[in-house]
Design an enzyme around this catalytic site. Structure first.
Site: not given
Length: 542
Positions: A188, A332, A436, A441
């Site tokens: 990654t 992944e 937030k 949200w």
């Protein structure tokens, strides 16, 4: 009772053997600084066998890690197949990473040999002396191996790729072994700490290659001419070199020339039918087409992933007669997990929304979303949850690190989104990128897509900036197209009726260029570090 079917282990070398035997006219085209190189699949397979012999002569044994620092080219394709083909593990290292990260990856993987394009000789000169697990050999992907201004420790042998394989006769049979044998190691990009290694297998790689070729995935055919713009050092180029071999499609490799003019020229010259890459690449191609009036009549389809594809990009390629298929995944998941192909039986509005989504899973991967109480959320297109995956090419954890899946075997992606009744996934944000504000949200992706739809905007990033009253408020950072002009008031007015008023950014900052990471993604961590206290600082000044 068992079925009476033959059983053959899934081998990556079989993909190349198939292409060489049954698609001898298909070719691999590489653009190099000295011109264009062409070779067929049979030629590629013969060269890969010679490379396999050379690897063994260098002392590479099954399970050993062999690194590459290389652009997309025919030689890199040969490395893909030869390293895994002998039972070793190819570790594709991203040369755009910081030197410390490259050194960490090479040490963590304990790479025995490094194959590198000459462009990256300065990286090796800086990194190799620092390595604790020092490689024994450096092989430059050229004819002579003569590299100026690249001083390496005397204990390391340096050779040229063509000289190395020329010493072999190619009389080599690909070995058979367990299909669960490790084949590739991708790390990654390290945006949330040290890079983490994902270790693929022959089985997972072959299964994904076949899935990629499904009609509702990338839909590759033998007659296609595929140009992977996504680098081969980024999650196996989304498995496209393997998928191309599986169906016999020709590969057009752009090398290091990824500007709009170079890509458009290669598409036209080589009659590319399908290509794949991140959105910023295609924005550059569109700018070139707009400036020159050039058309790309051969191009039929683009697969776009890596970051959210702006709606404006769909519209502009629609006008050119080019279909965009939005894909999503992660290192992944090898990486393909979902893809937005059309579905029958929905109205025009639903179809338009679904093609802008991240898509639905292809067979071989399962997906779910769970709330903070670990309860699976309904597939109603409204209820948000944390996206999790499991499947044949999804990781259980990281190389030389503890298990990374949930207790029941699902991999947490770190993405937040909704799922509609047809199974289409709509990512609302990365967990760390959600804003937030006052208990509500706000999706940074939604704000960015609106901004990029404005004709004057080249790129935009929405971040959560600290706010004394609301906790966080959205701040929009924008880079304009060359020669364009736009005021803050004009851009904020563009949000009218597109999102609730409380979701509209509180302010806009114009900068020359947004920061990008090694894989081309926006570096919101850098933007939050620079502008995270913007509203608080503004209050203090007042």
């Amino acid at each position: 009772m068992h079925g009476l079917m033959q059983h053959e282990p899934m081998m990556i070398s079989d993909l190349l053997r198939h292409a060489a035997r049954y698609h001898p006219r298909s070719e691999i085209v590489s653009r190099r600084p000295d011109g264009v190189h062409r070779q067929t699949y049979p030629e590629t397979e013969r060269r890969a066998r010679r490379l396999a012999q050379a690897l063994i002569r260098l002392g590479i044994a099954p399970g050993d890690r062999v690194a590459t620092l290389a652009w997309n080219s025919h030689r890199h394709v040969e490395l893909y197949f030869a390293i895994s083909g002998i039972g070793a593990v190819i570790n594709t290292i991203n040369p755009r990473l910081a030197h410390d990260d490259i050194a960490y990856i090479a040490d963590h993987a304990e790479d025995r040999v490094i194959f590198a394009d000459v462009d990256f000789a300065p990286i090796l000169a800086a990194v190799v002396p620092k390595l604790a697990a020092r490689p024994r050999h450096i092989v430059f992907l050229n004819d002579s191996g003569d590299i100026q201004d690249c001083t390496l420790p005397a204990s390391i042998s340096v050779s040229a790729y063509e000289t190395l394989i020329a010493a072999e006769d190619g009389d080599y049979e690909w070995p058979r072994f367990e299909e669960t044998t490790a084949s590739g190691l991708c790390y990654t990009s390290g945006t949330t700490g040290k890079p983490k290694g994902v270790l693929y297998s022959h089985r997972s790689t072959v299964l994904l290659a076949m899935a990629v070729n499904a009609a509702d995935a990338c839909g590759l055919r033998a007659a296609d001419r595929l140009m992977p713009v996504v680098p081969m050092f980024h999650v196996n180029a989304w498995s496209l070199p393997y998928a191309a071999a599986a169906c016999g499609a020709s590969l057009i490799m752009p090398g290091r020339f990824l500007d709009g003019a170079s890509l458009a020229g290669l598409i036209a010259d080589e009659h590319v039918t399908i290509s794949a890459g991140v959105p910023t690449v295609w924005l550059g191609v569109l700018d070139h087409l707009r400036e020159t009036g050039q058309r790309l009549p051969s191009l039929q389809r683009l697969v776009i992933g890596g970051s959210a594809c702006p709606p404006a990009l769909f519209e502009q390629f629609d006008a050119l007669g080019v279909e965009i298929r939005h894909a999503w995944g992660m290192t992944e998941s090898s990486p393909l997990a979902t893809l937005a192909a059309p579905v029958a039986g929905v109205d025009a509005d639903a179809a338009a929304n679904q093609r802008l989504s991240q898509g639905r899973t292809i067979f071989g991967v399962e997906l779910r979303a769970r709330d903070e109480k670990a309860t699976e959320v309904p597939w109603n297109g409204k209820t948000q949850g944390n996206i999790e995956l499991r499947g044949h090419w999804v990781a259980t954890g990281y190389y030389r690190m503890p298990k990374g899946t949930t207790a029941d075997g699902w991999f947490p992606t770190g993405d937040v989104g909704t799922i509609d009744p047809d199974g289409f996934v709509y990512l609302t944000d990365r967990t760390k990128d959600l804003i937030k504000s006052g208990g509500e949200w706000i999706s940074s992706i939604a704000l960015e897509n609106i901004a990029v739809a404005h004709p004057a905007v080249a790129e935009a990033a929405a971040i959560a900036a600290k706010h004394r009253k609301w906790g966080e408020r959205p701040l929009l950072i924008v880079a304009l197209r060359p020669g364009a002009s736009l005021t803050k008031a004009e851009l904020l007015a563009f949000y009218e009726d597109k999102v609730p008023r409380w979701s509209v950014p509180d302010d806009v900052i114009f900068i020359d260029e947004l920061p990008h990471g090694a894989t081309g993604k926006l570096l919101k961590t850098a933007l939050r570090s620079r502008f995270g206290d913007y509203f608080i600082r503004a209050e203090d000044v007042v």
